[in-house]
Design an enzyme around this catalytic site. Structure first.
Site, PDB file in Angstrom:
ATOM      1  N   ASP A  16      31.914  43.961  46.161  1.00 55.33           N
ATOM      2  CA  ASP A  16      32.208  44.184  44.744  1.00 55.33           C
ATOM      3  C   ASP A  16      33.526  43.545  44.341  1.00 55.33           C
ATOM      4  O   ASP A  16      34.405  43.307  45.164  1.00 55.33           O
ATOM      5  CB  ASP A  16      32.329  45.691  44.460  1.00 55.33           C
ATOM      6  CG  ASP A  16      30.974  46.379  44.347  1.00 55.33           C
ATOM      7  OD1 ASP A  16      29.941  45.771  44.699  1.00 55.33           O
ATOM      8  OD2 ASP A  16      30.957  47.551  43.910  1.00 55.33           O
ATOM      9  N   ASP A  17      33.634  43.341  43.028  1.00 51.14           N
ATOM     10  CA  ASP A  17      34.905  43.054  42.328  1.00 51.14           C
ATOM     11  C   ASP A  17      35.403  41.624  42.459  1.00 51.14           C
ATOM     12  O   ASP A  17      36.497  41.322  41.991  1.00 51.14           O
ATOM     13  CB  ASP A  17      36.031  44.012  42.759  1.00 51.14           C
ATOM     14  CG  ASP A  17      35.763  45.444  42.348  1.00 51.14           C
ATOM     15  OD1 ASP A  17      34.743  45.692  41.675  1.00 51.14           O
ATOM     16  OD2 ASP A  17      36.566  46.321  42.709  1.00 51.14           O
ATOM     17  N   HIS A  76      28.340  43.248  37.821  1.00 53.97           N
ATOM     18  CA  HIS A  76      29.247  44.407  37.989  1.00 53.97           C
ATOM     19  C   HIS A  76      30.091  44.597  36.712  1.00 53.97           C
ATOM     20  O   HIS A  76      31.252  44.970  36.797  1.00 53.97           O
ATOM     21  CB  HIS A  76      30.122  44.170  39.216  1.00 53.97           C
ATOM     22  CG  HIS A  76      30.881  45.368  39.700  1.00 53.97           C
ATOM     23  ND1 HIS A  76      30.357  46.637  39.730  1.00 53.97           N
ATOM     24  CD2 HIS A  76      32.154  45.492  40.186  1.00 53.97           C
ATOM     25  CE1 HIS A  76      31.266  47.480  40.209  1.00 53.97           C
ATOM     26  NE2 HIS A  76      32.364  46.816  40.475  1.00 53.97           N
ATOM     27  N   HIS A 119      35.004  45.284  33.898  1.00 58.02           N
ATOM     28  CA  HIS A 119      35.225  46.411  34.816  1.00 58.02           C
ATOM     29  C   HIS A 119      36.070  47.505  34.146  1.00 58.02           C
ATOM     30  O   HIS A 119      37.110  47.924  34.672  1.00 58.02           O
ATOM     31  CB  HIS A 119      35.929  45.898  36.075  1.00 58.02           C
ATOM     32  CG  HIS A 119      35.696  46.733  37.304  1.00 58.02           C
ATOM     33  ND1 HIS A 119      36.469  47.827  37.622  1.00 58.02           N
ATOM     34  CD2 HIS A 119      34.786  46.634  38.296  1.00 58.02           C
ATOM     35  CE1 HIS A 119      36.044  48.351  38.763  1.00 58.02           C
ATOM     36  NE2 HIS A 119      35.015  47.650  39.185  1.00 58.02           N
ATOM     37  N   HIS A 127      34.644  45.134  49.494  1.00 53.14           N
ATOM     38  CA  HIS A 127      35.162  44.456  48.301  1.00 53.14           C
ATOM     39  C   HIS A 127      35.762  43.101  48.665  1.00 53.14           C
ATOM     40  O   HIS A 127      36.610  43.030  49.557  1.00 53.14           O
ATOM     41  CB  HIS A 127      36.236  45.311  47.633  1.00 53.14           C
ATOM     42  CG  HIS A 127      35.699  46.585  47.039  1.00 53.14           C
ATOM     43  ND1 HIS A 127      35.441  47.699  47.810  1.00 53.14           N
ATOM     44  CD2 HIS A 127      35.343  46.894  45.771  1.00 53.14           C
ATOM     45  CE1 HIS A 127      34.947  48.646  47.022  1.00 53.14           C
ATOM     46  NE2 HIS A 127      34.874  48.200  45.786  1.00 53.14           N
TER      47      HIS A 127
HETATM   48 ZN   LIG Z   1      34.211  47.614  41.093  1.00 56.16          ZN
END
Ligand SMILES: [Zn+2]
Length: 260
Positions: free
Chosen positions: A69-70, A120, A124, A215
């Site tokens: 993620d991210d 995602h 965010h 991540h």
């Molecule tokens: Zn995230």
């Protein structure tokens, strides 16, 4: 959805019997509080379907989904890609739209190396689960457009920021042909700088069908100042190999239907 019917019934009763408003409002508020709290349980299913494991019909008996993620992050993502290549593993990258817009070449590289690029959100937002439907839709669609253009793939999955969702999210995802995905095990690699602990936490007990979360964006740093995910990932891949498990992207076929 039972709660929606309950809310509607409450409002109808309120209009029909204005003098009953204190208990009706109390009931509606309580219901709303429960729904909001439910949205803070990333692996919950009360607010709609949630893929937190690879559906048995869509996987081999030795497959574990690897998810990041991210990202993308120019200091981390290329090294994650090299580590995955080295182990012959593939993964799903849940990218943040605005980071993808800043580094479209990294998103293209993720796809070129055989991984999946997924959604995602665009920015965010911390309060994502509190957003009204038009703002939810904007966040998701904007990311969808950036990620599709950069990767040449249409994202099929959505993971909410911090995994939090609301009752309003599922219809938005449905209208965009996306599925909500959370995870089975996570490394807490944004908070814990100890690579051994992160690796053990995310993969130590892994079994086929699990969805592992790490991540490639803004991970914690280890005692040498290196992104902890770069130290943890080789160990994760070793642990999986030792357990005869294989890292794969999260792919759901249409045959899985809604039984997730
Ligand atoms: Zn995230």
């Amino acid at each position: 959805m039972g709660s929606a019917a309950w809310q509607l019934a409450g409002i109808t009763a309120w209009i029909a019997q204005p003098r009953l408003w204190p208990p009706i409002v109390a009931a509606l508020v309580a219901d709303h509080v429960v729904l909001t709290a439910a949205g803070f349980v990333p692996r919950g299913r009360w607010l709609g379907p949630n893929c937190d494991r690879l559906p048995a019909a869509d996987r081999q008996s030795d497959e574990v989904a690897l998810t990041f993620d991210d990202g993308p992050d120019p200091d981390v993502t290329p090294k994650v890609l090299d580590l995955l290549d080295h182990a012959g593993a593939r993964a799903s990258f849940f990218c943040i739209g605005e980071r993808a817009a800043a580094h479209p070449e990294l998103v293209a590289e993720i796809a070129r190396r055989g991984h999946r690029v997924e959604n995602h959100s665009y920015s965010h937002p911390v309060f994502f689960s509190m957003l009204p439907p038009p703002a939810l839709k904007r966040e998701i669609m904007r990311a969808q457009d950036v990620l599709t253009a950069a990767s040449g793939q249409l994202p099929r999955l959505f993971r909410a920021p911090a995994g939090f969702r609301s009752l309003l999210l599922d219809p938005v995802l449905h209208s965009l042909g996306l599925r909500f995905v959370s995870w089975t095990r996570r490394g807490f690699d944004k908070a814990d700088g100890d690579a051994l602990r992160v690796a053990q936490r995310v993969a130590g007990q892994a079994v086929a069908g699990d969805v592992l979360l790490l991540h490639d964006g803004a991970p914690a740093r280890d005692h040498n100042g290196r992104p902890v995910v770069l130290e943890a990932l080789p160990r994760v891949l070793d642990i999986l190999a030792a357990g005869n498990l294989k890292g794969v992207p999260f792919v759901v076929n249409t045959t899985s239907g809604t039984a997730l």
